[in-house]
Write an enzyme that holds these catalytic residues in place. Structure first.
Site, PDB file in Angstrom:
ATOM      1  N   THR A  27       0.867  -1.138  -0.080  1.00 46.81           N
ATOM      2  CA  THR A  27      -0.087   0.097  -0.062  1.00 46.81           C
ATOM      3  C   THR A  27       0.981   1.366   0.140  1.00 46.81           C
ATOM      4  OG1 THR A  27      -1.959  -1.076   0.921  1.00 46.81           O
ATOM      5  CG2 THR A  27      -1.608   1.313   1.199  1.00 46.81           C
ATOM      6  N   HIS A 181      -6.957 -11.085  -0.639  1.00 45.15           N
ATOM      7  CA  HIS A 181      -6.149 -10.619   0.706  1.00 45.15           C
ATOM      8  C   HIS A 181      -7.164 -11.210   1.789  1.00 45.15           C
ATOM      9  CE1 HIS A 181      -4.046  -8.474   3.331  1.00 45.15           C
ATOM     10  NE2 HIS A 181      -3.781  -7.234   2.901  1.00 45.15           N
ATOM     11  N   GLY A 182      -6.453 -12.231   2.533  1.00 40.21           N
ATOM     12  CA  GLY A 182      -7.277 -12.855   3.672  1.00 40.21           C
ATOM     13  C   GLY A 182      -6.184 -12.401   5.014  1.00 40.21           C
ATOM     14  N   ASN A 184      -4.063  -9.608   7.625  1.00 37.30           N
ATOM     15  CA  ASN A 184      -3.737  -8.658   8.281  1.00 37.30           C
ATOM     16  C   ASN A 184      -4.999  -7.815   8.945  1.00 37.30           C
ATOM     17  OD1 ASN A 184      -1.240  -8.551   7.730  1.00 37.30           O
ATOM     18  ND2 ASN A 184      -1.018  -7.317   6.148  1.00 37.30           N
ATOM     19  N   TYR A 186      -8.039  -7.905   7.838  1.00 36.30           N
ATOM     20  CA  TYR A 186      -9.102  -7.462   7.083  1.00 36.30           C
ATOM     21  C   TYR A 186     -10.329  -8.080   6.950  1.00 36.30           C
ATOM     22  CZ  TYR A 186      -5.340  -4.042   5.953  1.00 36.30           C
ATOM     23  OH  TYR A 186      -4.403  -2.887   6.372  1.00 36.30           O
ATOM     24  N   ASN A 241      -3.932  -4.643  12.964  1.00 44.90           N
ATOM     25  CA  ASN A 241      -5.241  -4.277  13.020  1.00 44.90           C
ATOM     26  C   ASN A 241      -6.395  -4.996  14.023  1.00 44.90           C
ATOM     27  OD1 ASN A 241      -4.949  -2.058  10.720  1.00 44.90           O
ATOM     28  ND2 ASN A 241      -4.680  -3.930   9.440  1.00 44.90           N
ATOM     29  N   ARG A 273       6.798 -12.768  12.565  1.00 42.10           N
ATOM     30  CA  ARG A 273       7.988 -11.748  13.104  1.00 42.10           C
ATOM     31  C   ARG A 273       7.906 -10.383  12.435  1.00 42.10           C
ATOM     32  NH1 ARG A 273      11.813 -14.892   9.904  1.00 42.10           N
ATOM     33  NH2 ARG A 273      12.008 -14.132   7.863  1.00 42.10           N
TER      34      ARG A 273
END
Length: 375
Positions: A27, A181-182, A184, A186, A241, A273
Site C-alpha cells: 500500500t 487478501h485474507g 492483516n 481485514y 489491525n 515476525r
C-alpha cells in the site's frame, strides 16, 4: 543433489518464473484523486520494479467503494480504475514481468468518512478494534475506530459478488492473475477469527463456519480466473489491525487444508515476525514460523514474506520451507532488487516517512545500483 535457490526457475500456475524474488503487495496511497485510479506515476513505479519472468503482486485494491480504510488507495471497481491499471500491466508486460492484483475489502478497518452517507463500516460482527490501534479518516486524520455494523446474512452474497466483479475487472485490466487478501485483520480475516466473528449463522461459530466466507470468496474468484491464476494471502500469527487468534493452529490448519485441493496458483504467508510492519518497525522475537508449521499441509507453491534478507530467503528455499520469497520494504528502496540480490550488491535503506502518500519522493526516485555507480 542441487537445492533450489532464489534464482532457480519456478512454475507458478501457468507462468514460468525466471527467479523467486517476488514483489509483495504494498500500500502506497498514491492513486489519482478523486477517481482512485492508477496514474502515470504508478505506472513508472511498477515498471521500475519489473523484471523478465519476475512476479509482482500489485497493491491491495478494494473491490467496492465501501471497502477502503485509507485515502489515496487505488480501486478495482470502476472503468477509470480498470483503464489506469491496464497501463500499469502493459508497462510490466513490456519488461517481461508477470503481475497479479491483490483483491481487498478492509471491513471494520474502515471509517464512516469512507462510507456513502457516512454509514458505519461493515464487519462480520459489531466488534470494534481496540483503542491501541487507530483509524484513518478519508481526510487522513487519525481517530479511534468506530464499532462496525454486522453484515446481515442476506448481505453476504453481495459482498462475495463484489470480489467476483473485482476479479472480472482485474481480468479486463490485463492482469495475469489475482491474489485474495485474507490477512492483516481485514474483512476475510475478521470472518476467520473468533475475536472478530461472533456470528451465529452459517458464517460463524465453528471453525468450518468461520472459514466459509474465505472459501466462498475464493470459489467466486476461481469462477472468473480458474484456480491456477488465483493466490490467497494469510497471516496465521498476525496481530495487525487488532487481529489474532488465541490458538491459530486449528483454524489455519482447517483453512489451508480446505484451500489445498482447489489447485490454486499459490498460498502466500506473512511471517509473524513482521506482523504489523506497515505501520512500524517490528521484528517479533520467539514467534513461530508460518512457513515451517504449515508447509506440510500445502501441496502447491508457497510464497512467504516478512523481513527476509537474500541469505535467509535462499536458506528458506533450499530447506524446502517456501518456494518463493516476497520482499516488501526493501523492494521499495531497491527497484532492481532481484539483480542486487543475485550480485550481492549493497541494499539501499528505505525511508519509512515516504511510504504512504506523496509524489515521487520515496516512490520513483530510488536509483538502481548501476545508476548509483555512475553518479
Amino acid at each position: 543433489m542441487k537445492f533450489p535457490s532464489l534464482f532457480s526457475p519456478l512454475k507458478v500456475g501457468p507462468y514460468q518464473l525466471q527467479h523467486r524474488v517476488v514483489m509483495a503487495p504494498l500500500t502506497r496511497m498514491r492513486a489519482e484523486k478523486p477517481s482512485l485510479a492508477p496514474r502515470p506515476l504508478n505506472v513508472e513505479y511498477y515498471a521500475q520494479r519489473a523484471t523478465p519472468g519476475g512476479l509482482i503482486i500489485a497493491e491491495a485494491s478494494p473491490v467496492v467503494n465501501t471497502g477502503f480504510g485509507s485515502p489515496g488507495i487505488p480501486g478495482i471497481y470502476s472503468e477509470q480504475q480498470i483503464a489506469g491499471w491496464r497501463k500499469v500491466v502493459d508497462a510490466v508486460h513490456a519488461k517481461g514481468g508477470i503481475i497479479f492484483l491483490q483483491l481487498w475489502h478492509v471491513g471494520r478497518v474502515s471509517h464512516s468518512s469512507f462510507q456513502p452517507g457516512g454509514a458505519l463500516p461493515v464487519a462480520p460482527s459489531a466488534v470494534a478494534i481496540s483503542s491501541e490501534f487507530k483509524a484513518m479518516t478519508a481526510e487522513g486524520k487519525v481517530v479511534e475506530y468506530e464499532t462496525p455494523r454486522a453484515l446481515e446474512t442476506s448481505e453476504i452474497p453481495g459482498v462475495i459478488d463484489a470480489y467476483r466483479e473485482g476479479a472480472k475487472n482485474a481480468l479486463k485490466a490485463g492482469f495475469d492473475g489475482v491474489e485474495i487478501h485474507g490477512a492483516n485483520g481485514y474483512l476475510i480475516e475478521q470472518f476467520l477469527q473468533s475475536r472478530s466473528n461472533l456470528r451465529t449463522d452459517q458464517y460463524g461459530g465453528s471453525i468450518e463456519n468461520r472459514v466459509r466466507f474465505l472459501m466462498d470468496v475464493t470459489k467466486a474468484v476461481i469462477e472468473v480466473w480458474g484456480a491456477n491464476r488465483v493466490g490467497v494471502r494469510l497471516s496465521p500469527y498476525g496481530i495487525a489491525n487488532g487481529s489474532g487468534e488465541a490458538d491459530p493452529m486449528p483454524l489455519y490448519s482447517h483453512a489451508i487444508k480446505s484451500l489445498d485441493p482447489l489447485g490454486l496458483a499459490y498460498l502466500h504467508f506473512i511471517e509473524p515476525r513482521s506482523s504489523g510492519a506497515g505501520r512500524a518497525e517490528v521484528n517479533h522475537q520467539n514467534v513461530p514460523s508460518a512457513m515451517v508449521l504449515y508447509r506440510p499441509m500445502w501441496s502447491g507453491v508457497l510464497i512467504t514474506a516478512g523481513g527476509f534478507t537474500g541469505e535467509t530467503a535462499d536458506a528458506a528455499i533450499a530447506a524446502g520451507h517456501a518456494d518463493a520469497i516476497a520482499f516488501g520494504r526493501i523492494f521499495i528502496s531497491n527497484p532492481d532488487l532481484p539483480r542486487r540480490l543475485r550480485r550481492a550488491y549493497p541494499i539501499t535503506p528505505y525511508n519509512r516517512a515516504t511510504f504512504y502518500g506523496g509524489e515521487q519522493k520515496g516512490y520513483t526516485d530510488y536509483p538502481a545500483h548501476d545508476e548509483m555507480a555512475q553518479a
